[in-house]
Design a protein around this motif. Structure first.
Motif, PDB file in Angstrom:
ATOM      1  N   ASN A 179       4.541  26.687  -1.825  1.00 30.41           N
ATOM      2  CA  ASN A 179       4.884  27.551  -0.356  1.00 30.41           C
ATOM      3  C   ASN A 179       4.072  27.793   0.435  1.00 30.41           C
ATOM      4  O   ASN A 179       4.280  28.709   1.569  1.00 30.41           O
ATOM      5  CB  ASN A 179       5.815  29.335  -0.510  1.00 30.41           C
ATOM      6  N   LEU A 180       2.483  26.764   0.407  1.00 27.90           N
ATOM      7  CA  LEU A 180       2.070  26.902   1.741  1.00 27.90           C
ATOM      8  C   LEU A 180       1.977  25.327   2.635  1.00 27.90           C
ATOM      9  O   LEU A 180       2.555  24.937   2.155  1.00 27.90           O
ATOM     10  CB  LEU A 180       0.834  26.888   0.832  1.00 27.90           C
ATOM     11  N   ALA A 181       2.100  25.372   3.719  1.00 30.28           N
ATOM     12  CA  ALA A 181       1.777  24.151   4.547  1.00 30.28           C
ATOM     13  C   ALA A 181       0.340  24.059   5.626  1.00 30.28           C
ATOM     14  O   ALA A 181       0.023  25.537   5.612  1.00 30.28           O
ATOM     15  CB  ALA A 181       3.076  24.218   5.276  1.00 30.28           C
ATOM     16  N   GLU A 182       0.016  23.465   5.330  1.00 29.61           N
ATOM     17  CA  GLU A 182      -1.342  22.457   5.898  1.00 29.61           C
ATOM     18  C   GLU A 182      -0.991  22.322   7.161  1.00 29.61           C
ATOM     19  O   GLU A 182      -0.656  21.353   7.002  1.00 29.61           O
ATOM     20  CB  GLU A 182      -2.715  22.598   4.831  1.00 29.61           C
ATOM     21  N   ALA A 183      -2.219  22.373   8.794  1.00 29.94           N
ATOM     22  CA  ALA A 183      -1.733  21.978   9.438  1.00 29.94           C
ATOM     23  C   ALA A 183      -2.840  21.663  10.281  1.00 29.94           C
ATOM     24  O   ALA A 183      -3.583  22.694  10.627  1.00 29.94           O
ATOM     25  CB  ALA A 183      -0.925  22.173  10.679  1.00 29.94           C
ATOM     26  N   ILE A 184      -3.746  20.288  10.354  1.00 32.51           N
ATOM     27  CA  ILE A 184      -5.038  19.841  10.901  1.00 32.51           C
ATOM     28  C   ILE A 184      -4.452  18.909  12.000  1.00 32.51           C
ATOM     29  O   ILE A 184      -4.128  18.316  12.048  1.00 32.51           O
ATOM     30  CB  ILE A 184      -5.695  18.631   9.791  1.00 32.51           C
ATOM     31  N   ARG A 185      -5.475  19.883  13.626  1.00 37.38           N
ATOM     32  CA  ARG A 185      -5.254  18.806  14.095  1.00 37.38           C
ATOM     33  C   ARG A 185      -5.915  17.753  14.480  1.00 37.38           C
ATOM     34  O   ARG A 185      -7.309  18.659  14.480  1.00 37.38           O
ATOM     35  CB  ARG A 185      -5.629  20.174  15.312  1.00 37.38           C
ATOM     36  N   VAL A 217       8.401  19.832   9.408  1.00 32.23           N
ATOM     37  CA  VAL A 217       7.525  19.073   8.088  1.00 32.23           C
ATOM     38  C   VAL A 217       9.206  19.672   7.202  1.00 32.23           C
ATOM     39  O   VAL A 217       9.432  18.737   5.909  1.00 32.23           O
ATOM     40  CB  VAL A 217       6.687  19.225   8.120  1.00 32.23           C
ATOM     41  N   SER A 218       8.221  20.997   6.878  1.00 30.52           N
ATOM     42  CA  SER A 218       9.361  21.314   5.165  1.00 30.52           C
ATOM     43  C   SER A 218      10.657  22.123   5.374  1.00 30.52           C
ATOM     44  O   SER A 218      10.986  22.508   4.478  1.00 30.52           O
ATOM     45  CB  SER A 218       8.155  22.719   5.306  1.00 30.52           C
ATOM     46  N   GLY A 219      11.287  22.459   6.765  1.00 31.13           N
ATOM     47  CA  GLY A 219      12.880  22.136   6.837  1.00 31.13           C
ATOM     48  C   GLY A 219      12.503  23.860   6.760  1.00 31.13           C
ATOM     49  O   GLY A 219      13.854  24.476   6.289  1.00 31.13           O
ATOM     50  N   CYS A 220      11.365  24.875   6.635  1.00 28.41           N
ATOM     51  CA  CYS A 220      11.881  26.030   6.323  1.00 28.41           C
ATOM     52  C   CYS A 220      10.786  26.807   6.801  1.00 28.41           C
ATOM     53  O   CYS A 220      10.405  26.392   8.180  1.00 28.41           O
ATOM     54  CB  CYS A 220      11.211  26.468   4.676  1.00 28.41           C
ATOM     55  N   GLU A 221      11.616  28.205   7.080  1.00 22.80           N
ATOM     56  CA  GLU A 221      10.441  29.275   8.165  1.00 22.80           C
ATOM     57  C   GLU A 221       9.094  30.099   7.762  1.00 22.80           C
ATOM     58  O   GLU A 221       8.533  29.654   6.880  1.00 22.80           O
ATOM     59  CB  GLU A 221      11.021  30.714   7.974  1.00 22.80           C
ATOM     60  N   ILE A 274      -3.539  27.156   7.857  1.00 23.57           N
ATOM     61  CA  ILE A 274      -2.825  27.512   6.554  1.00 23.57           C
ATOM     62  C   ILE A 274      -0.958  27.931   7.393  1.00 23.57           C
ATOM     63  O   ILE A 274      -1.576  29.395   7.463  1.00 23.57           O
ATOM     64  CB  ILE A 274      -3.334  28.100   5.320  1.00 23.57           C
ATOM     65  N   GLY A 275      -0.187  27.924   6.512  1.00 23.21           N
ATOM     66  CA  GLY A 275       1.191  28.406   7.546  1.00 23.21           C
ATOM     67  C   GLY A 275       2.051  29.101   5.515  1.00 23.21           C
ATOM     68  O   GLY A 275       1.752  28.289   4.740  1.00 23.21           O
ATOM     69  N   VAL A 276       2.402  30.050   6.123  1.00 23.29           N
ATOM     70  CA  VAL A 276       2.990  30.147   4.629  1.00 23.29           C
ATOM     71  C   VAL A 276       4.849  30.130   4.868  1.00 23.29           C
ATOM     72  O   VAL A 276       4.944  30.904   5.951  1.00 23.29           O
ATOM     73  CB  VAL A 276       2.603  32.308   3.738  1.00 23.29           C
ATOM     74  N   LEU A 277       5.188  29.577   3.824  1.00 15.68           N
ATOM     75  CA  LEU A 277       7.023  28.933   3.817  1.00 15.68           C
ATOM     76  C   LEU A 277       7.588  30.385   3.400  1.00 15.68           C
ATOM     77  O   LEU A 277       7.479  30.888   2.456  1.00 15.68           O
ATOM     78  CB  LEU A 277       7.165  27.732   3.548  1.00 15.68           C
TER      79      LEU A 277
END
Length: 99
Positions: free
Chosen positions: A44-50, A73-77, A89-92
């Motif tokens: 349930n985590l996403a990583e975005a590296i600029r 990318v995830s299709g989730c909130e 880092i984002g929590v999905l």
């Protein structure tokens, strides 16, 4: 001297691989309003590296863009985004995405 050069090359080679929680996760590149992110998902985590050289003194303006990239990318909130101007880092809000 030769051993020093070989040691430095081996050390640099070890730094190039992706490590940690997102190691081995599929990478998706997303461009939004001039910002380019490499997004990886795990659980349930996403990583975005600029990865673009855009000037960014604060996280504020980039947080929303990273959140949009993670959601695309995830299709989730995305409920929370933490990090700095380069790695976020984002929590999905959906179970087992990208596991």
């Amino acid at each position: 001297m030769r051993y020093l050069v070989i040691s430095l090359l081996l050390l640099l080679a070890a730094c190039t691989g992706k490590q940690g929680h997102f190691a081995g996760a599929k990478l998706t590149r997303v461009s939004l309003e001039g910002a380019v992110f490499e997004v990886r998902l795990r659980g349930n985590l996403a990583e975005a590296i600029r990865i673009n050289p855009q000037y960014a003194p604060r996280l504020g303006p980039l947080r929303a863009l990273a959140e949009q990239a993670m959601a695309a990318v995830s299709g989730c909130e995305v409920t929370t985004v933490l990090g700095d101007q380069a790695v976020m880092i984002g929590v999905l809000d959906c179970p087992d995405v990208g596991a």
